[in-house]
Motif scaffolding. Structure first.
Motif, short mmCIF file in Angstrom:
data_model
loop_
_atom_site.label_atom_id
_atom_site.label_comp_id
_atom_site.label_asym_id
_atom_site.label_seq_id
_atom_site.Cartn_x
_atom_site.Cartn_y
_atom_site.Cartn_z
N GLU A 1 13.87 3.46 0.43
CA GLU A 1 12.69 4.47 0.64
C GLU A 1 11.39 3.87 0.63
O GLU A 1 10.24 4.35 1.42
CB GLU A 1 12.57 5.38 -0.63
N MET A 2 11.07 2.89 -0.27
CA MET A 2 9.94 2.08 -0.05
C MET A 2 9.71 1.65 1.01
O MET A 2 8.46 1.53 1.23
CB MET A 2 9.85 1.13 -1.69
N ARG A 3 10.75 0.65 1.44
CA ARG A 3 10.47 0.07 2.61
C ARG A 3 10.18 0.70 3.94
O ARG A 3 9.75 0.22 4.84
CB ARG A 3 11.51 -1.10 2.61
N ARG A 4 10.50 1.96 3.77
CA ARG A 4 10.11 2.98 5.17
C ARG A 4 8.73 3.18 5.16
O ARG A 4 8.42 4.03 6.01
CB ARG A 4 11.31 4.04 4.89
N MET A 5 8.06 3.21 4.08
CA MET A 5 6.62 3.62 4.10
C MET A 5 5.84 2.91 5.22
O MET A 5 5.81 1.61 5.11
CB MET A 5 5.95 3.58 2.61
N ILE A 6 5.13 3.74 5.83
CA ILE A 6 4.28 3.07 7.11
C ILE A 6 3.47 2.27 6.61
O ILE A 6 3.18 1.05 6.97
CB ILE A 6 3.80 4.31 7.97
N GLN A 7 2.65 2.71 5.43
CA GLN A 7 1.45 1.89 4.93
C GLN A 7 1.81 0.60 4.45
O GLN A 7 1.31 -0.50 4.59
CB GLN A 7 0.53 2.48 3.88
N TYR A 8 3.26 0.57 3.73
CA TYR A 8 3.73 -0.72 3.30
C TYR A 8 4.07 -1.63 4.42
O TYR A 8 3.40 -2.68 4.40
CB TYR A 8 5.03 -0.52 2.45
N LYS A 9 4.62 -1.03 5.42
CA LYS A 9 4.94 -1.75 6.56
C LYS A 9 3.91 -2.57 7.15
O LYS A 9 3.77 -3.82 7.60
CB LYS A 9 5.84 -1.20 7.68
N GLU A 10 2.90 -1.67 7.60
CA GLU A 10 1.58 -2.22 8.30
C GLU A 10 0.87 -3.29 7.35
O GLU A 10 0.43 -4.40 7.77
CB GLU A 10 0.71 -1.00 8.27
N LYS A 11 0.87 -2.79 6.09
CA LYS A 11 -0.17 -3.91 5.21
C LYS A 11 0.63 -5.11 4.86
O LYS A 11 0.01 -6.20 4.91
CB LYS A 11 -0.64 -3.00 3.86
N ALA A 12 1.91 -5.11 4.72
CA ALA A 12 2.62 -6.28 4.35
C ALA A 12 2.72 -7.36 5.72
O ALA A 12 2.59 -8.40 5.50
CB ALA A 12 4.04 -5.63 3.95
#
Ligand code: TYM
Length: 345
Positions: free
Chosen positions: A102-113
């Motif tokens: 669930e966490m890895r699907r977050m758009i902001q996480y993907k972009e910022k990471a």
């Protein structure tokens, strides 16, 4: 009474996007109609590479700006997240309900990471778990509504999922909140890159209008905004994103409608000029109040102290209830006080 919670992260100077997408609504509407809490979410500022002194400075500035945009501590609660332990306490418990997928699907996480990795840096674990802390911010207060810009909608959706899952597994504990976004300017775009959000932590300074930019700087940034090829002023978010962004900013500043406004202008130049002036006028009173508040730091500190005390008292019973519901043994002093023993079942 409806409970409202929202927050702003001190990772950079606050922008026109923050104001139009969220803060203006808090000050103009939410604080009058709901039991509202507004928070400088400083723990969230530690999820990316940071300078401690800068975070402290920006936290103070953000708190001052919350008051400068018109939040009234007599009407709502203004505080700093790290002053209230309940956020971090609840976050851990919610991590035990959330999944890593669930966490890895977050758009902001993907972009910022991805951005962090591109720079050759490492990604902090807290960047991954950030949305759980945000869920804790909201759920600790039993908020019904979360007024945010469009970019936070996915995080509020996750918060709902976690609340429902927790309630189903461990008994009804949390209110299931919903996001509210403004009808216009829910996503203000960069003036230099209308394909990306106007974000305070981004490097594209000329594309970002900051709330504390001098009028001349605002004018320059708006007049130099990237528009699209073509001549007519039409409102089309897909085909003419630069123009649509200006029309939305103008509409949001003047209480108009972007589509209707497009018919009023014959040239890009006059649209830019009016947009620049509208933004300058919108920011003028905010900047004046900000100057006055800076001259009285003791007042701001007092507001934050009282706010944290009020917030703590509101969050504590819900977080205690969540601890019991999930199976943690109540502390003796709490048992003596008879706090929500029912929730422990
Ligand atoms: P943050 O600090 O990035 O932004 C604060 C608020 O401003 C909105 N916003 C925008 N709206 C329109 N156009 C833009 N360009 C724009 N940029 C920002 C955001 O949607 C937000 O409402 N994760 C949150 C902070 C947070 C929070 C919370 C919010 C932490 N815990 C609990 C609500 C409830 C964030 O990073 O916001």
């Amino acid at each position: 009474m409806t409970r409202v919670f929202s927050g702003v992260k001190p990772t950079g100077h606050l922008t026109l996007g923050n104001y139009l997408g969220a803060m203006r609504q808090w000050a103009a509407v939410d604080q009058y109609r709901a039991d509202s809490l507004f928070c400088v979410v400083d723990l969230h500022a530690l999820t990316v590479d940071h300078d401690p002194a800068r975070v402290r400075r920006l936290s103070r500035q953000a708190a001052t700006l919350l008051l400068a945009v018109g939040l009234d501590p007599e009407l709502c609660t203004v505080f700093v997240q790290s002053h209230v332990d309940e956020h971090a306490r609840l976050s851990y418990v919610l991590e035990c309900v959330a999944t890593d997928g669930e966490m890895r699907r977050m758009i902001q996480y993907k972009e910022k990471a991805a951005r962090e990795r591109e720079r050759g840096g490492s990604v902090r674990l807290s960047l991954l778990t950030y949305p759980v802390l945000m869920a804790a911010d909201i759920l600790a207060y039993g908020a019904d509504e979360v007024p945010v810009g469009d970019d936070q909608a996915q995080h509020v959706e996750l918060t709902r999922d976690l609340a429902v899952r927790f309630n189903q597994r461990y008994g009804h504990t949390f209110v299931v909140p919903r996001a509210t976004v403004p009808p216009v300017a829910a996503r203000v775009m960069s003036l230099q890159d209308p394909g990306s959000k106007m974000g305070k932590s981004d490097d594209a300074g000329p594309g970002i209008v900051y709330l504390l930019d001098e009028p001349e700087v605002v004018r320059k940034k708006v007049m130099r905004a990237v528009t699209d090829s073509g001549r007519e002023v039409v409102y089309d978010r897909e085909e003419r994103p630069g123009l649509a962004n200006l029309l939305e900013i103008l509409a949001a500043c003047t209480g108009g409608n972007p589509e209707a406004l497009s018919g009023v202008y014959e040239s890009y130049g006059s649209l830019k000029k009016d947009t620049a002036e509208a933004v300058v006028e919108l920011l003028r009173p905010v900047q004046e109040r900000h100057r006055a508040l800076c001259a009285d730091p003791g007042y701001v500190e007092g507001v934050l102290r009282d706010g944290a005390e009020r917030a703590r008292a509101m969050a504590r019973p819900t977080v205690d209830a969540a601890y019991r519901a999930i199976g943690l043994l109540p502390a003796v002093s709490d048992t003596d006080a008879g706090v929500v023993l029912n929730a422990a079942r």
